[in-house]
Enzyme design. Sequence first.
Site, PDB file in Angstrom:
ATOM      1  N   HIS A 193     -19.963  -7.271 -60.844  1.00  0.00           N
ATOM      2  CA  HIS A 193     -19.506  -6.538 -62.029  1.00  0.00           C
ATOM      3  C   HIS A 193     -17.988  -6.701 -62.043  1.00  0.00           C
ATOM      4  O   HIS A 193     -17.334  -6.443 -61.029  1.00  0.00           O
ATOM      5  CB  HIS A 193     -19.889  -5.058 -61.952  1.00  0.00           C
ATOM      6  CG  HIS A 193     -21.357  -4.853 -61.765  1.00  0.00           C
ATOM      7  ND1 HIS A 193     -22.260  -4.971 -62.787  1.00  0.00           N
ATOM      8  CD2 HIS A 193     -22.083  -4.593 -60.648  1.00  0.00           C
ATOM      9  CE1 HIS A 193     -23.480  -4.767 -62.314  1.00  0.00           C
ATOM     10  NE2 HIS A 193     -23.388  -4.544 -61.013  1.00  0.00           N
ATOM     11  N   GLU A 222     -34.344 -14.440 -50.651  1.00  0.00           N
ATOM     12  CA  GLU A 222     -33.885 -13.610 -49.548  1.00  0.00           C
ATOM     13  C   GLU A 222     -33.268 -12.292 -50.010  1.00  0.00           C
ATOM     14  O   GLU A 222     -32.763 -11.541 -49.201  1.00  0.00           O
ATOM     15  CB  GLU A 222     -32.858 -14.391 -48.715  1.00  0.00           C
ATOM     16  CG  GLU A 222     -33.376 -15.695 -48.135  1.00  0.00           C
ATOM     17  CD  GLU A 222     -33.400 -16.867 -49.128  1.00  0.00           C
ATOM     18  OE1 GLU A 222     -33.927 -17.925 -48.754  1.00  0.00           O
ATOM     19  OE2 GLU A 222     -32.916 -16.724 -50.281  1.00  0.00           O
ATOM     20  N   SER A 223     -33.251 -11.975 -51.285  1.00  0.00           N
ATOM     21  CA  SER A 223     -32.802 -10.723 -51.894  1.00  0.00           C
ATOM     22  C   SER A 223     -31.984 -10.977 -53.153  1.00  0.00           C
ATOM     23  O   SER A 223     -32.511 -11.488 -54.122  1.00  0.00           O
ATOM     24  CB  SER A 223     -32.072  -9.795 -50.929  1.00  0.00           C
ATOM     25  OG  SER A 223     -32.045  -8.500 -51.496  1.00  0.00           O
ATOM     26  N   SER A 273     -21.175  -8.880 -66.004  1.00  0.00           N
ATOM     27  CA  SER A 273     -22.113  -8.360 -65.004  1.00  0.00           C
ATOM     28  C   SER A 273     -23.213  -9.380 -64.836  1.00  0.00           C
ATOM     29  O   SER A 273     -23.619 -10.031 -65.795  1.00  0.00           O
ATOM     30  CB  SER A 273     -22.735  -7.036 -65.442  1.00  0.00           C
ATOM     31  OG  SER A 273     -21.796  -6.000 -65.354  1.00  0.00           O
ATOM     32  N   CYS A 279     -31.535 -11.660 -46.503  1.00  0.00           N
ATOM     33  CA  CYS A 279     -32.455 -11.361 -45.417  1.00  0.00           C
ATOM     34  C   CYS A 279     -32.732 -12.631 -44.620  1.00  0.00           C
ATOM     35  O   CYS A 279     -32.679 -13.729 -45.161  1.00  0.00           O
ATOM     36  CB  CYS A 279     -33.775 -10.818 -45.973  1.00  0.00           C
ATOM     37  SG  CYS A 279     -33.573  -9.265 -46.858  1.00  0.00           S
TER      38      CYS A 279
END
Length: 137
Positions: free
Chosen positions: A69, A63-64, A56, A84
């Site tokens: 996983h 930008e985010s 994970s 974004c």
Amino acid sequence: MEKSLGRHLIAEFYDCDPQAIDDVEFVEEKMKNAAIIAGATIVGSSFHRFLPYGVSGVVVISESHLTIHTWPEYRYAAIDLFTCGEDTDPWKAFEYLKQVFKAKRTQVFEHLRGDYRTIGIPFEASHKAVKGGVKHE
């Protein structure tokens, strides 16, 4: 036409190379490469390998984020690519990861995040928004 702050791809990768998606260093390297290929700026990352198997991790970008996983025993990976602005393209990251994890099948949905109309942002606002929103399979 819709306008939003960002695009979020929710991806299912099937029939992946189980060794590739169980190698935490490999997965982290490829996720970081995907961020760069998408045109994003990496802020940091955190990855963990589970025992007996599975990885994970998250790549935080200006930008985010990009997350993964994995379930190597099922040759499966769940991947989120949230970017974004108009200068990033989560689809470039998606195509790259599909190749490096050798996914034979994928299912992906694109969600627009931060709809201008719902938030109340004027359509002509100068923020670097994205346009569109498509479901892909």
